[in-house]
Design a protein around this motif. Structure first.
Motif, PDB file in Angstrom:
ATOM      1  N   ASN A  69      67.065  73.953  -2.123  1.00  0.00           N
ATOM      2  CA  ASN A  69      67.267  73.638  -0.771  1.00  0.00           C
ATOM      3  C   ASN A  69      68.284  73.902  -0.093  1.00  0.00           C
ATOM      4  OD1 ASN A  69      64.627  72.601  -0.990  1.00  0.00           O
ATOM      5  ND2 ASN A  69      65.256  70.486  -0.988  1.00  0.00           N
ATOM      6  N   ILE A 266      72.525  67.275  -0.633  1.00  0.00           N
ATOM      7  CA  ILE A 266      70.882  67.365  -0.946  1.00  0.00           C
ATOM      8  C   ILE A 266      70.637  66.815  -2.544  1.00  0.00           C
ATOM      9  CG2 ILE A 266      69.007  68.989  -0.972  1.00  0.00           C
ATOM     10  CD1 ILE A 266      70.241  70.902   0.816  1.00  0.00           C
ATOM     11  N   VAL A 346      62.576  72.324   4.808  1.00  0.00           N
ATOM     12  CA  VAL A 346      64.353  72.642   4.942  1.00  0.00           C
ATOM     13  C   VAL A 346      64.572  73.864   5.692  1.00  0.00           C
ATOM     14  CG1 VAL A 346      66.242  72.765   3.756  1.00  0.00           C
ATOM     15  CG2 VAL A 346      64.502  71.142   3.116  1.00  0.00           C
ATOM     16  N   SER A 422      62.627  63.377   3.618  1.00  0.00           N
ATOM     17  CA  SER A 422      63.884  64.100   2.796  1.00  0.00           C
ATOM     18  C   SER A 422      64.026  65.668   3.462  1.00  0.00           C
ATOM     19  CB  SER A 422      63.819  63.899   1.420  1.00  0.00           C
ATOM     20  OG  SER A 422      64.907  64.821   0.728  1.00  0.00           O
ATOM     21  N   GLN A 426      66.909  66.763   5.846  1.00  0.00           N
ATOM     22  CA  GLN A 426      67.948  68.003   5.167  1.00  0.00           C
ATOM     23  C   GLN A 426      67.864  69.308   6.476  1.00  0.00           C
ATOM     24  OE1 GLN A 426      66.695  68.770   1.427  1.00  0.00           O
ATOM     25  NE2 GLN A 426      66.980  66.705   0.970  1.00  0.00           N
ATOM     26  N   VAL A 431      72.009  65.452   5.623  1.00  0.00           N
ATOM     27  CA  VAL A 431      71.689  65.569   4.262  1.00  0.00           C
ATOM     28  C   VAL A 431      71.970  64.231   3.582  1.00  0.00           C
ATOM     29  CG1 VAL A 431      72.059  68.053   4.346  1.00  0.00           C
ATOM     30  CG2 VAL A 431      74.146  66.711   4.238  1.00  0.00           C
TER      31      VAL A 431
END
Length: 573
Positions: A69, A266, A346, A422, A426, A431
């Motif tokens: 990510n 992350i 992301v 999530s 991010q 984050v």
């Protein structure tokens, strides 16, 4: 690129990752189910396999989970402004950095396995499982850099193919190794001085053999990714050479710092998730010793039931951990379908915000949340309705623990939503938020585990109960943070009431159909028919209730064909 083309590209990438994740988890479920049914492995071997793997997962999260990510986010931001030279510089720097990080993590796990087994998880024999897993951390780190780079370039093939290939080898090799050890116990006796009636040592040895297969599989996956990159290197270098203005001019030391500043936050979410599972293991082993120090509930011989020794209590804790692991194996399949949104969100959101397109970012988040709900809810209701027949079908030689699956299914819904949140957080640059929310949940989970698992009437069931509370707390925090950053349009009727109604009807259908057919056809046909018919009922209910509008349907894989079919039946105009 037009708005409709951006949406289709987003969903195409989601579909690629989704199908790869389904294949990966199906293969993972296959080998887990198969080896659990082998003589000498069972719940005890599953427990040792799972406990060792949890420590490995924690170190993996610390050293590599944030890499894909982080690299994809940084790469997509460079690509969005045409800086291919900067994107490739990020890739090279990350390869150098995480080669060192991965080697250090592998060495730590190998040489520290004894200490971890004795003082962290309180199960001495798990050190052998960890030692067999240790070398794979290095290769996972390097593989993660390559995967993240290509995801940032909007090429999902490197990730999807390598993951499927790795899991295929893991499935084949694990079954082969464990089968050999289960079928030829005399080999154990001769080579390693293990008695055939020593079920504990045999289970440990078989679990360790299974993890050797894991390490070999990660090496093979890395080799594939190296070949994948080399075949595209000339094309990549042409794009690098065509970069007119390089916007990334940091020296390598600052580059390392930039990568870590993104990858560490992350990774925190994954680290805390791994710690979450270790909390279960550590509190189960200690809690079970307290709960059952006077008597283990009707399992094993008389000596193992009345006044059990510390060794017998440890064995019981490992067995109960194995029961919990079986439910995790089934829970992971729906989550694998959903994780594709987190993976693609992301770089997609980061790229959209880099060009100032907040509307597109908001639409992708709202749409992904809806799909996550539509995926997780039917799976949860299906597991609740059919947990016992599913366990009878998959684990004929180890049927206990289906009620743990029913409880865990509730937590699964919030886990799926947290995956999507999530990726969204991010993408918008928050984050630390997913990790913070999960940390708050883990603190509460730890307290509840200590209270609940020590009670003999609750024991192992305390772990999934506390997981529900943990995931709800994490969801509440993450959603609150995200809604302050971008507009997330969540209609209670569209996103909650209608999907729950459709899933509840589906679950009821599954339960009734299985009950009606079981006496005539047996469990296999009754379970398969119940799942198939219930899935069809849910599919119909979703469109009868108009949960998705025509534009949302078009974004699905083969959405145009589906919409035409629905129009023929008069469900959409």
């Amino acid at each position: 690129m037009k708005q409709s083309e951006k949406k289709n590209s987003f969903m195409l990438n989601v579909a690629i990752v989704m199908f790869a994740q389904i294949a990966v988890k199906l293969l993972g479920m296959i080998y887990r189910v198969v080896i659990t049914n082998f003589e000498g492995f069972g719940d005890l071997g599953t427990g040792y396999l799972n406990v060792g793997y949890q420590i490995y997962t924690l170190l993996l999260a610390i050293s590599s989970i944030g890499i894909p990510n982080a690299i994809s986010k940084m790469t997509s931001e460079r690509v969005a402004v045409g800086d291919y030279r900067g994107a490739h510089k990020i890739f090279k720097s990350a390869m150098a950095l995480f080669a060192v990080v991965g080697a250090a993590a592998s060495a730590f796990l190998y040489f520290g396995s004894g200490f971890i087994a004795d003082y962290v998880v309180h199960l001495h024999d798990t050190k052998y499982v960890m030692m067999c897993l240790a070398p794979s951390i290095l290769f996972v780190c390097l593989s993660s850099v390559i995967r993240g780079y290509f995801v940032g370039m909007e090429n999902m093939k490197a990730t999807s193919t390598s993951q499927v290939l790795e899991q295929f080898f893991k499935c084949f090799l694990t079954i082969a190794v464990v089968y050999a050890l289960a079928s030829f116990p005399s080999i154990l006796l001769k080579l390693f001085n293990v008695a055939e009636n020593d079920d504990n040592t045999r289970a440990v040895f078989m679990a360790s053999g299974a993890q050797i297969a894991t390490t070999v599989s990660t090496i093979l996956s890395f080799v594939y990714l190296g070949i994948f990159y080399n075949r595209r290197r000339k094309k990549i270098m042409k794009k690098v050479a065509s970069t007119e203005v390089e916007t990334l001019t940091k020296p390598i030391g600052q580059m390392f710092k930039s990568i870590l500043l993104i990858s560490i936050p992350i990774s925190l979410g994954s680290v805390i998730s791994a710690v979450n599972r270790i909390i279960d293991t550590a509190t189960i082993t200690r809690g079970i010793e307290i709960a059952f120090r006077d008597m283990i509930p009707a399992y094993g011989n008389t000596a193992a039931i009345i006044n059990p020794t510390l060794t017998q209590l440890s064995k019981e804790a490992a067995r109960l951990s194995g029961l919990l692991s079986k439910s995790d194996t089934l829970i992971n399949l729906p989550l694998a379908i959903n994780i594709s949104f987190s993976t693609v969100l992301v770089p997609s959101i980061a790229g959209a915000l880099a060009t100032g397109d907040k509307k597109s970012a908001s639409e992708k988040v709202s749409y992904s949340m809806m799909i996550s709900i539509l995926i997780a809810l039917p799976c949860a209701f299906g597991y609740i309705a059919l947990a016992k027949p599913i366990y009878t079908l998959l684990y004929p030689n180890a049927r206990l623990g289906y009620d743990l699956l029913q409880i865990s299914a509730i937590a699964m819904v919030f886990t799926a939503l947290n995956q999507t949140l999530s990726g969204s957080l991010q993408g918008v640059g928050k984050v630390f938020a997913p990790a913070t929310g999960l940390l708050l949940g883990c603190i509460v989970k730890f307290i509840l585990n200590i209270i609940l698992i020590r009670r003999p009437e609750i024991n192992i069931y305390g772990a999934p109960i506390s997981s529900i509370v943990c995931q709800i707390i994490s969801f509440t925090y993450s959603f609150t943070v995200l809604s302050r950053q971008i507009s997330v349009r969540i209609s209670p009727v569209k996103y909650i009431l209608k999907p729950i109604s459709a899933a509840a009807i589906m679950g009821l259908c599954a339960f009734v159909i299985h009950r009606l057919l079981y006496g005539f056809t047996g469990n296999i046909i009754a379970t398969a028919a119940a799942i198939f018919i219930a899935a069809a009922v849910y599919f119909i209910m979703i469109f009868v209730m108009k949960v998705m509008n025509a534009e949302e349907i078009l974004q699905l894989p083969a959405g145009s064909s589906l919409l035409r079919l629905l129009k023929k039946f008069g469900l959409y105009k």
